[in-house]
Enzyme design. Structure first.
Site, short mmCIF file in Angstrom:
data_model
loop_
_atom_site.label_atom_id
_atom_site.label_comp_id
_atom_site.label_asym_id
_atom_site.label_seq_id
_atom_site.Cartn_x
_atom_site.Cartn_y
_atom_site.Cartn_z
CD GLU A 78 -2.92 -0.93 2.28
OE1 GLU A 78 -4.15 -1.60 2.11
OE2 GLU A 78 -2.78 -0.49 3.26
CD GLU A 81 -4.31 -6.01 1.82
OE1 GLU A 81 -4.93 -5.07 2.72
OE2 GLU A 81 -2.65 -5.74 2.08
#
Length: 685
Positions: free
Chosen positions: A165, A323
């Protein structure tokens, strides 16, 4: 071994890579380092029971692999890699650079980001490094090379997962080192400081620069910074983070050229500070993280929109949901568990919209650490739970629909334009209303189309728009000259365009286009807006056709367009509110307010009729419908996904075999409340 089609421009068009899973990728983030090794065998047994075939490993493990400067301890990772391979589970191995070890942060505190207020971030979080830190880059690349050399030939390795991320916690840094990199970036872009002054309009407030050495990051001033400066700092930050990804990728490419490389995007809710349109071509596989907002009773609508954004970035190629959550997250104000069946519907909605895999964060719920109450596949209560049962059911369903892998979502009849650069411009500097953002109108349009069974592509404005019956440009604050010409050509060639308020306002330098709003789109739309009249919280306006507007209104004049609706009361009474202009063989519609839900639905129905748009299939309103197409046994095949998010059965007319239930649909039928059908359709004639 299958053929892997690379998305990176510097790789051959077709490179042989092992695909990451047999069938749909299914599994999640696995952190065995959090658990005693006695648990590992149980984990792998449960993975096999649930149908898991793909796990992300090592995401936050740097400090457990390099325990001191240059001192590596690989034993635990060696053992788990071997165990996973023996269990038939592929590994997406992370470069663990999202979590610099404590010894590194204490030896080199200068790697940490500096806030806008000049405070250096302390240890204890994650992504605690500045994208412009040369020291961090040096240590990170050494770690990447070491892990690539050790595991590059391991039979469990399927994919490299770079960092985690990127930009989530380190999107902006205001350090002196960042300032130096920022000045280099600006000089490269503008060439001369005079060109920069002209682009940003620095004469305002006397911010005239005579040297690039005078430029600083937009640190706290007590007032507001120049919008052009803020937009370029956003772009610089995106490029700096992309530069770090590319540096790690190049090490991996050099050491392990046969292993594909990705990193997890974060396309959800509101856009973050990265221009993923530029990033998408640099990954071998577009991967995304997505988490729904529990407070939204129709969160599946935002999920569908975000998934369509990801598919647009992937150019229509299959992508990976790397995710998402089995149930509650830990970072919202109130973290509500998902309803029974919601886990499966969420996952299959991503699959319907082009994902070839669905992975969860994470496998086993942590008992310690800041995410100890984030849901996982194996929750604190163990495997004898609703969550684990639903995960296992999803795993079984993905095996039943395995033949869909590799297919693409059928091209839609409607496109919504989304541009991260325009979104960054919109949030760079003060605007007439804090209630205007780049997502709300786009999402409302997408929801209403989806509710009517109409499939949508969400694409960048530079995409080829020919072939779309309708194109919607919602709150497209920044447009380039090329975009204006593309939209003009689209309309003149028979397309139907809808533009909503606060679009076309600024140039690529975040400077307002003079002559009246909507600026660069004014002539195409045949309107001229003199002034904005933002609405206060709870205030609405009524239009002559019975529609209700919220958030925004405008003093608008006709300049070649026809008024479809006027403001009915208040200061703007009698003025045009919704217009349409004819250009060539097409139409260009303008909406000067934010329509409420009912009124948005009426607008969409009018667009459907004008553009001749047809739903994916005949069905009750509210049934989510998406069609994927591809080859099966050498024959062209289509698969209709029908997802019922409601508590009532919904009618569907379709013909074919439902791969989920094994039953046949012959014409009119129903999709039960909360159910999902994946119908291999009979050949269409």
């Amino acid at each position: 071994m299958t053929t892997f089609v690379s998305r990176s421009s510097d790789l051959p068009a077709e490179t042989s890579f092992p695909w990451i899973a047999d069938g749909f990728a299914f599994g999640g983030d696995y952190s065995p380092e959090q658990w005693p090794e006695s648990v590992w065998e149980e984990d792998i047994a449960l993975m096999r029971e649930a149908g898991v075939n793909s796990v992300n490993v090592g995401v936050f493990s740097w400090g457990l692999l390099e325990v001191a400067d240059g001192v590596f301890e690989w034993g635990w990772l060696d053992r788990i890699m071997d165990l996973l391979h023996a269990g038939g589970i592929g590994v997406n191995l992370a470069t663990p650079t999202a979590a610099p070890p404590i010894w590194l942060m204490q030896a080199h505190p200068e790697i940490a980001p500096v806030t806008q207020h000049g405070v250096r971030v302390a240890q204890g979080g994650r992504l605690g490094w500045s994208p412009s830190s040369a020291t961090f880059r040096r240590y990170a690349l050494r770690m990447v090379e070491a892990i690539a050399e050790r595991y590059g030939s391991h039979p469990a390795l399927r994919l490299w997962h770079v960092s985690n991320e990127l930009g989530n916690e380190n999107a902006h840094c205001y350090s002196d080192e960042t300032g130096a990199a920022w000045r280099v970036w600006l000089e490269t872009k503008f060439g001369t400081v005079d060109a920069l002054n002209d682009a940003w309009g620095t004469a305002f407030w006397g911010h005239h620069y005579t040297s690039f050495a005078q430029l600083q990051p937009p640190r706290f001033t007590g007032t507001s910074h120049n919008p052009g400066l803020l937009l370029d700092f956003e772009r610089f930050t995106s490029d700096a983070l992309l530069g770090h990804y590319l540096a790690e990728r190049e090490v991996l490419r050099r050491v392990t050229p046969a292993i594909p490389v990705t990193t997890n995007f974060m396309i959800q809710n509101h856009p973050n500070g990265l221009d993923y349109a530029g990033w998408a071509n640099e990954v071998d596989l577009v991967s995304n993280d997505h988490y729904t907002l529990g407070i939204d009773p129709e969160r599946h609508g935002e999920l569908a929109y975000s998934a369509d954004v990801v598919r647009g970035l992937s150019g229509g190629d299959p992508w990976l949901l790397i995710e998402h959550s089995t149930s509650a997250v830990n970072w919202q104000a109130r973290n509500r568990a998902k309803s029974p069946g919601e886990l499966g519907r969420n996952s299959l909605s991503h699959i319907a919209r082009g994902a070839d895999g669905a992975l969860f964060f994470q496998w086993r719920q942590s008992t310690a650490g800041s995410e100890q109450f984030h849901s996982s596949v194996v929750p604190h209560a163990g495997a004898q739970t609703k969550i684990f049962r639903e995960v296992a059911e999803l795993g079984a369903t993905l095996k039943k629909i395995r033949e869909v892998v590799g297919s693409r979502v059928e091209r839609s009849q409607v496109a919504i334009l989304a541009d991260y650069d325009a979104a960054m411009a919109l949030r760079s500097g003060a605007k007439p209303s804090i209630d205007v953002n780049s997502l709300d109108v786009a999402l409302s349009m997408h929801r209403e189309l989806t509710a009517r069974g109409v499939q949508v592509d969400v694409v960048h404005p530079a995409s080829d728009l020919s072939g779309y019956a309708a194109v919607i440009a919602p709150t497209l604050f920044l447009v380039t000259a090329a975009t204006v010409e593309a939209l003009r050509g689209y309309v003149e060639n028979g397309g139907h365009l809808v533009v909503t308020s606060f679009s076309g306002i600024v140039t690529e330098h975040n400077r307002v286009v003079e002559g009246g709003y909507p600026g660069a789109l004014r002539d195409l739309l045949g309107v001229r807006v003199e002034e904005f009249f933002p609405l206060f919280d709870g205030e609405t306006v009524t239009l002559s056709d019975g529609s209700t507007g919220t958030v925004w209104s405008e003093l608008l004049q006709l300049a070649g367009a026809e008024a479809l609706a006027h403001y009915s009361g208040g200061e703007l009474a009698g003025g045009p509110a919704v217009t349409v202009a004819v250009a060539g063989r097409g139409t260009a519609q303008y909406v000067s307010t934010h329509l409420d839900r009912r009124s948005t639905g009426v607008l969409i129905e009018g667009l459907i009729a004008r553009a001749g748009i047809t739903p994916v299939a005949s069905a009750d309103r509210g049934l989510e419908l998406v069609r994927r197409v591809g080859d099966r046994d050498g024959a062209s095949t289509s698969w209709l996904f029908a997802i019922n998010h409601t508590t009532a059965p919904l009618a569907l007319t379709a013909a074919g075999i439902d791969l989920v239930s094994g039953t046949r649909h012959e014409g009119a039928g129903v999709i039960a409340a909360g159910a999902v059908a994946v119908i291999r359709e009979d050949p269409r004639v």
